[in-house]
Design a protein around this motif. Structure first.
Motif, PDB file in Angstrom:
ATOM      1  N   GLN A   1       3.035  10.294  -9.862  1.00 47.10           N
ATOM      2  CA  GLN A   1       2.903  10.287 -10.996  1.00 47.10           C
ATOM      3  C   GLN A   1       2.002  12.313 -11.324  1.00 47.10           C
ATOM      4  O   GLN A   1       2.091  12.424 -12.149  1.00 47.10           O
ATOM      5  N   ARG A   2       1.456  12.382  -9.901  1.00 44.33           N
ATOM      6  CA  ARG A   2       0.318  13.975  -9.641  1.00 44.33           C
ATOM      7  C   ARG A   2       1.648  14.268  -9.816  1.00 44.33           C
ATOM      8  O   ARG A   2       1.618  15.701 -10.514  1.00 44.33           O
ATOM      9  N   ALA A   3       2.702  14.645  -8.876  1.00 47.04           N
ATOM     10  CA  ALA A   3       4.084  15.666  -9.380  1.00 47.04           C
ATOM     11  C   ALA A   3       4.125  15.725 -10.515  1.00 47.04           C
ATOM     12  O   ALA A   3       4.439  16.486 -10.904  1.00 47.04           O
ATOM     13  N   ALA A   4       5.111  14.395 -11.393  1.00 46.53           N
ATOM     14  CA  ALA A   4       4.794  14.134 -12.909  1.00 46.53           C
ATOM     15  C   ALA A   4       4.120  14.917 -13.876  1.00 46.53           C
ATOM     16  O   ALA A   4       4.522  15.774 -14.967  1.00 46.53           O
ATOM     17  N   VAL A   5       3.365  14.597 -13.377  1.00 47.52           N
ATOM     18  CA  VAL A   5       1.833  15.362 -14.556  1.00 47.52           C
ATOM     19  C   VAL A   5       1.875  16.776 -14.196  1.00 47.52           C
ATOM     20  O   VAL A   5       2.003  17.264 -14.955  1.00 47.52           O
TER      21      VAL A   5
ATOM     22  N   LEU B   1       0.981  -1.201   0.149  1.00 44.07           N
ATOM     23  CA  LEU B   1      -0.043   0.499  -0.129  1.00 44.07           C
ATOM     24  C   LEU B   1       0.828   1.378  -0.075  1.00 44.07           C
ATOM     25  O   LEU B   1       0.814   2.129  -1.095  1.00 44.07           O
ATOM     26  N   LEU B   2       2.214   1.030   0.930  1.00 45.59           N
ATOM     27  CA  LEU B   2       2.626   2.227   1.444  1.00 45.59           C
ATOM     28  C   LEU B   2       3.192   2.692  -0.639  1.00 45.59           C
ATOM     29  O   LEU B   2       3.823   4.174  -0.848  1.00 45.59           O
ATOM     30  N   TRP B   3       3.508   1.620  -1.036  1.00 45.09           N
ATOM     31  CA  TRP B   3       4.720   1.583  -3.020  1.00 45.09           C
ATOM     32  C   TRP B   3       3.394   2.189  -3.624  1.00 45.09           C
ATOM     33  O   TRP B   3       3.985   3.176  -3.962  1.00 45.09           O
ATOM     34  N   ASP B   4       2.240   2.029  -3.565  1.00 45.20           N
ATOM     35  CA  ASP B   4       1.425   2.099  -4.043  1.00 45.20           C
ATOM     36  C   ASP B   4       1.179   3.954  -4.139  1.00 45.20           C
ATOM     37  O   ASP B   4       0.735   4.465  -5.670  1.00 45.20           O
TER      38      ASP B   4
END
Length: 120
Positions: free
Chosen positions: A90-94, A80-83
């Motif tokens: 991903q949100r930061a990259a977007v 869960l932590l990895w997810d």
């Protein structure tokens, strides 16, 4: 295990005047003197005193949770932590790829004003 509530191994019970440990040790010595098999001795103690005489729960029925949980729960938590970390990245990259969100009109106006300053 001693059944007096001390949660210690039968031979290590340190309660002064413990009424259980002396009787249990005597019974154990008698069973050993009769060359009784270990399994039979253990079953006899469990029948007489209950499963609290066992130092670890038997790996059957609901007690399997006590054996499985220390392995499975940390693995699930790590997954869960990895997810969560993967989604944050991903949100930061977007958000960085999208830029600052400046409208095309504002960029055109800034370009025109920059050109005016260059010609002056």
């Amino acid at each position: 295990m001693c059944v007096c509530g001390c949660n210690q191994i039968l031979g290590s019970c340190n309660h002064v005047g413990c009424s259980y440990s002396h009787a249990m040790m005597k019974e154990l010595e008698d069973r050993i003197a009769r060359n009784e098999p270990d399994d039979l001795t253990l079953q006899g103690f469990v029948q007489e005193y209950g499963p609290t005489v066992l130092s670890s729960p038997p790996a059957k029925g609901f007690n399997r949770v006590a054996w499985i949980a220390p392995i499975v729960f940390p693995l699930v938590a790590l997954g869960l932590l990895w997810d969560v970390v993967r989604r944050w990245r991903q949100r930061a990259a977007v958000s960085t790829a999208a830029g600052l969100g400046i409208s095309a009109d504002l960029l055109a106006r800034a370009q025109r004003e920059s050109d005016k300053d260059d010609h002056s």
